[in-house]
Design a protein around this motif. Structure first.
Motif, PDB file in Angstrom:
ATOM      1  N   PRO A  26      49.373  40.194  40.540  1.00  0.00           N
ATOM      2  CA  PRO A  26      50.193  40.696  39.433  1.00  0.00           C
ATOM      3  C   PRO A  26      49.625  42.014  38.903  1.00  0.00           C
ATOM      4  N   ALA A  27      50.486  42.850  38.397  1.00  0.00           N
ATOM      5  CA  ALA A  27      50.070  44.189  37.971  1.00  0.00           C
ATOM      6  C   ALA A  27      48.948  44.161  36.951  1.00  0.00           C
ATOM      7  N   ASP A  28      48.938  43.162  36.062  1.00  0.00           N
ATOM      8  CA  ASP A  28      47.931  43.116  35.003  1.00  0.00           C
ATOM      9  C   ASP A  28      46.709  42.290  35.372  1.00  0.00           C
ATOM     10  N   SER A  29      46.582  41.907  36.639  1.00  0.00           N
ATOM     11  CA  SER A  29      45.440  41.106  37.075  1.00  0.00           C
ATOM     12  C   SER A  29      44.155  41.926  37.052  1.00  0.00           C
ATOM     13  N   ASP A  30      43.038  41.233  36.835  1.00  0.00           N
ATOM     14  CA  ASP A  30      41.747  41.919  36.896  1.00  0.00           C
ATOM     15  C   ASP A  30      41.153  41.884  38.306  1.00  0.00           C
ATOM     16  N   ILE A  31      41.888  41.331  39.256  1.00  0.00           N
ATOM     17  CA  ILE A  31      41.442  41.319  40.648  1.00  0.00           C
ATOM     18  C   ILE A  31      41.589  42.718  41.232  1.00  0.00           C
ATOM     19  N   GLU A  32      40.522  43.208  41.849  1.00  0.00           N
ATOM     20  CA  GLU A  32      40.525  44.574  42.366  1.00  0.00           C
ATOM     21  C   GLU A  32      40.474  44.651  43.881  1.00  0.00           C
ATOM     22  N   SER A  33      40.057  43.587  44.558  1.00  0.00           N
ATOM     23  CA  SER A  33      39.923  43.615  46.015  1.00  0.00           C
ATOM     24  C   SER A  33      39.993  42.197  46.549  1.00  0.00           C
ATOM     25  N   ILE A  34      40.087  42.066  47.863  1.00  0.00           N
ATOM     26  CA  ILE A  34      40.175  40.742  48.458  1.00  0.00           C
ATOM     27  C   ILE A  34      38.898  39.935  48.218  1.00  0.00           C
ATOM     28  N   GLU A  35      37.786  40.622  48.002  1.00  0.00           N
ATOM     29  CA  GLU A  35      36.549  39.910  47.701  1.00  0.00           C
ATOM     30  C   GLU A  35      36.674  39.083  46.418  1.00  0.00           C
ATOM     31  N   ASP A  36      37.574  39.491  45.537  1.00  0.00           N
ATOM     32  CA  ASP A  36      37.782  38.781  44.273  1.00  0.00           C
ATOM     33  C   ASP A  36      38.697  37.567  44.422  1.00  0.00           C
ATOM     34  N   PHE A  37      39.199  37.305  45.639  1.00  0.00           N
ATOM     35  CA  PHE A  37      40.094  36.163  45.846  1.00  0.00           C
ATOM     36  C   PHE A  37      39.332  34.844  45.872  1.00  0.00           C
ATOM     37  N   ALA A  38      38.026  34.891  45.990  1.00  0.00           N
ATOM     38  CA  ALA A  38      37.231  33.655  46.027  1.00  0.00           C
ATOM     39  C   ALA A  38      37.481  32.823  44.776  1.00  0.00           C
ATOM     40  N   GLY A  39      37.729  31.539  44.978  1.00  0.00           N
ATOM     41  CA  GLY A  39      37.943  30.630  43.863  1.00  0.00           C
ATOM     42  C   GLY A  39      39.305  30.713  43.213  1.00  0.00           C
ATOM     43  N   LYS A  40      40.183  31.555  43.745  1.00  0.00           N
ATOM     44  CA  LYS A  40      41.494  31.764  43.133  1.00  0.00           C
ATOM     45  C   LYS A  40      42.567  30.889  43.807  1.00  0.00           C
ATOM     46  N   HIS A  41      43.717  30.793  43.147  1.00  0.00           N
ATOM     47  CA  HIS A  41      44.886  30.104  43.704  1.00  0.00           C
ATOM     48  C   HIS A  41      45.706  31.133  44.460  1.00  0.00           C
ATOM     49  N   LEU A  42      45.814  30.957  45.779  1.00  0.00           N
ATOM     50  CA  LEU A  42      46.441  31.942  46.650  1.00  0.00           C
ATOM     51  C   LEU A  42      47.757  31.427  47.216  1.00  0.00           C
ATOM     52  N   CYS A  43      48.722  32.324  47.310  1.00  0.00           N
ATOM     53  CA  CYS A  43      49.996  32.031  47.969  1.00  0.00           C
ATOM     54  C   CYS A  43      49.962  32.576  49.393  1.00  0.00           C
ATOM     55  N   PHE A  44      50.088  31.675  50.381  1.00  0.00           N
ATOM     56  CA  PHE A  44      50.334  32.053  51.764  1.00  0.00           C
ATOM     57  C   PHE A  44      51.809  31.790  52.059  1.00  0.00           C
ATOM     58  N   VAL A  45      52.243  32.125  53.268  1.00  0.00           N
ATOM     59  CA  VAL A  45      53.656  31.978  53.626  1.00  0.00           C
ATOM     60  C   VAL A  45      53.901  30.693  54.407  1.00  0.00           C
ATOM     61  N   ASP A  46      53.286  30.595  55.588  1.00  0.00           N
ATOM     62  CA  ASP A  46      53.519  29.488  56.507  1.00  0.00           C
ATOM     63  C   ASP A  46      52.277  29.414  57.395  1.00  0.00           C
ATOM     64  N   PRO A  47      51.792  28.214  57.722  1.00  0.00           N
ATOM     65  CA  PRO A  47      50.596  28.125  58.562  1.00  0.00           C
ATOM     66  C   PRO A  47      50.756  28.781  59.926  1.00  0.00           C
ATOM     67  N   ASN A  48      51.994  28.978  60.383  1.00  0.00           N
ATOM     68  CA  ASN A  48      52.251  29.585  61.683  1.00  0.00           C
ATOM     69  C   ASN A  48      52.704  31.042  61.580  1.00  0.00           C
ATOM     70  N   SER A  49      52.390  31.687  60.459  1.00  0.00           N
ATOM     71  CA  SER A  49      52.774  33.084  60.238  1.00  0.00           C
ATOM     72  C   SER A  49      51.577  34.003  60.445  1.00  0.00           C
ATOM     73  N   ALA A  50      51.784  35.078  61.205  1.00  0.00           N
ATOM     74  CA  ALA A  50      50.697  36.045  61.418  1.00  0.00           C
ATOM     75  C   ALA A  50      50.358  36.791  60.134  1.00  0.00           C
ATOM     76  N   SER A  51      51.364  37.436  59.537  1.00  0.00           N
ATOM     77  CA  SER A  51      51.111  38.252  58.347  1.00  0.00           C
ATOM     78  C   SER A  51      51.020  37.412  57.087  1.00  0.00           C
ATOM     79  N   GLY A  52      51.541  36.171  57.150  1.00  0.00           N
ATOM     80  CA  GLY A  52      51.531  35.311  55.980  1.00  0.00           C
ATOM     81  C   GLY A  52      50.419  34.295  55.957  1.00  0.00           C
ATOM     82  N   TYR A  53      49.618  34.251  57.052  1.00  0.00           N
ATOM     83  CA  TYR A  53      48.480  33.323  57.061  1.00  0.00           C
ATOM     84  C   TYR A  53      47.319  33.783  57.946  1.00  0.00           C
ATOM     85  N   LEU A  54      47.575  34.001  59.255  1.00  0.00           N
ATOM     86  CA  LEU A  54      46.459  34.237  60.177  1.00  0.00           C
ATOM     87  C   LEU A  54      45.669  35.489  59.830  1.00  0.00           C
ATOM     88  N   TYR A  55      46.344  36.620  59.655  1.00  0.00           N
ATOM     89  CA  TYR A  55      45.636  37.859  59.329  1.00  0.00           C
ATOM     90  C   TYR A  55      45.035  37.817  57.922  1.00  0.00           C
TER      91      TYR A  55
END
Length: 321
Positions: free
Chosen positions: A144-173
């Motif tokens: 979200p625009a007002d998030s204090d997350i600045e990089s993917i390193e900050d995703f640790a411990g967060k609630h993340l939205c993926f797309v589908d377990p069989n999606s390249a851009s939505g999960y594997l990458y």
């Protein structure tokens, strides 16, 4: 912890229900056997060609976005052509493996899984967003625009939205990106949103603290259709270039029909041909819900890069394949 939005009930249940629907629309076992016999055992010629695809966004209008291609294939093959919207990639994989789906639009990773789990299919072409562009795209990590997350390193411990377990851009990458950032697998809560649009929208709404979706879904599609406002999401991570999504043809078709479908998809399933031949109008001929120019043939080794990503992530879906 893993959750799913209500749009997807689970891969195997969805696959079963989708296959039941496809069976109702596709050829019966007797019809397939008769077609196989008429082709001398060398392949089938169904009364109706079935195209299967998974929506990148909500399924409304997905069939319409394939309509110019459907009409072109009817003319090229002389057969009826029907479009079936699948609930997830597992349904498309099972449908094409069983010969109930004759033409399938995959994501790169779902194609990789299909090919490595016994599906007898051939890539006709890869999606091309704009004419003369190389086929490829990237995955975004967004917040979200007002998030204090600045990089993917900050995703640790967060609630993340993926797309589908069989999606390249939505999960594997994205999984590869998280591991490369030093985050251990499982050091996040996850939701499989079911679509790139759902993942991005949920993240913008704060239902997930960060999420993943492919680039044009965030940059163009959701802004253009009013689902989010420009600036609602901030991109804090980009993947390496991902090979574009392939469209495949079932190898079990009669050889002449197979060759006809392959040539049609490679040479005529593009805006230039479709507009010139009256299947759609200039400026109103974006194909699929990803709004592409068309498909183009790619080398046999085009999707080998997925071997490298699977090796890096050791994702369960890779080992299952």
């Amino acid at each position: 912890m893993q959750t799913r939005f209500g749009r997807r009930a689970g891969a195997f249940a969805a696959a079963a229900s989708a296959l039941a629907l496809l069976a109702a629309c596709g050829p019966s076992a007797d019809e397939t056997a008769e077609a196989d016999a008429s082709a001398g055992g060398e392949g089938i010629t169904p009364d109706t060609l079935i195209i299967g695809a998974v929506p990148a966004e909500e399924a409304t209008g997905l069939e319409n976005s394939y309509e110019p291609v459907i009409e072109m294939l009817k003319d090229e093959t002389g057969l009826d052509v029907e479009f079936q919207t699948a609930t997830d990639y597992a349904a498309v994989i099972e449908g094409q493996r069983s010969g109930q789906i004759h033409i399938a639009q995959y994501g790169p990773f779902s194609y990789y899984i299909a090919k490595n789990t016994g599906s007898e299919i051939t890539v006709a072409g890869a999606m091309v967003q704009e004419k003369d562009e190389p086929p490829g795209y990237v995955s975004y990590g967004v917040v979200p625009a007002d998030s204090d997350i600045e990089s993917i390193e900050d995703f640790a411990g967060k609630h993340l939205c993926f797309v589908d377990p069989n999606s390249a851009s939505g999960y594997l990458y994205p999984l590869a990106g998280l591991l490369e950032a030093g985050i251990e697998e499982g050091d996040w809560d996850e939701t499989f949103a079911g679509g790139h649009d759902a993942s991005a929208i949920a993240t913008a709404a704060g239902e997930c603290e960060a999420g993943f979706a492919f680039d044009s879904m965030v940059d163009e599609t959701l802004v253009d259709n009013g689902s989010i406002e420009e600036g609602d999401l901030r991109v804090v991570w980009e993947s390496e270039t991902i090979t574009s999504s392939p469209i495949t043809v079932y190898d079990g078709l009669d050889q002449e029909l197979f060759d006809t479908v392959m040539a049609a998809l490679q040479e005529k399933a593009n805006q230039d041909y479709l507009v010139a031949n009256g299947y759609c109008e200039e400026g109103d001929c974006d194909l699929t819900d990803e709004r592409i120019w068309g498909w183009e043939a790619v080398p046999d080794d085009f999707y080998d890069a997925l071997d490298v990503v699977c090796e890096a992530t050791r994702a369960a879906q890779c080992s299952d394949s």
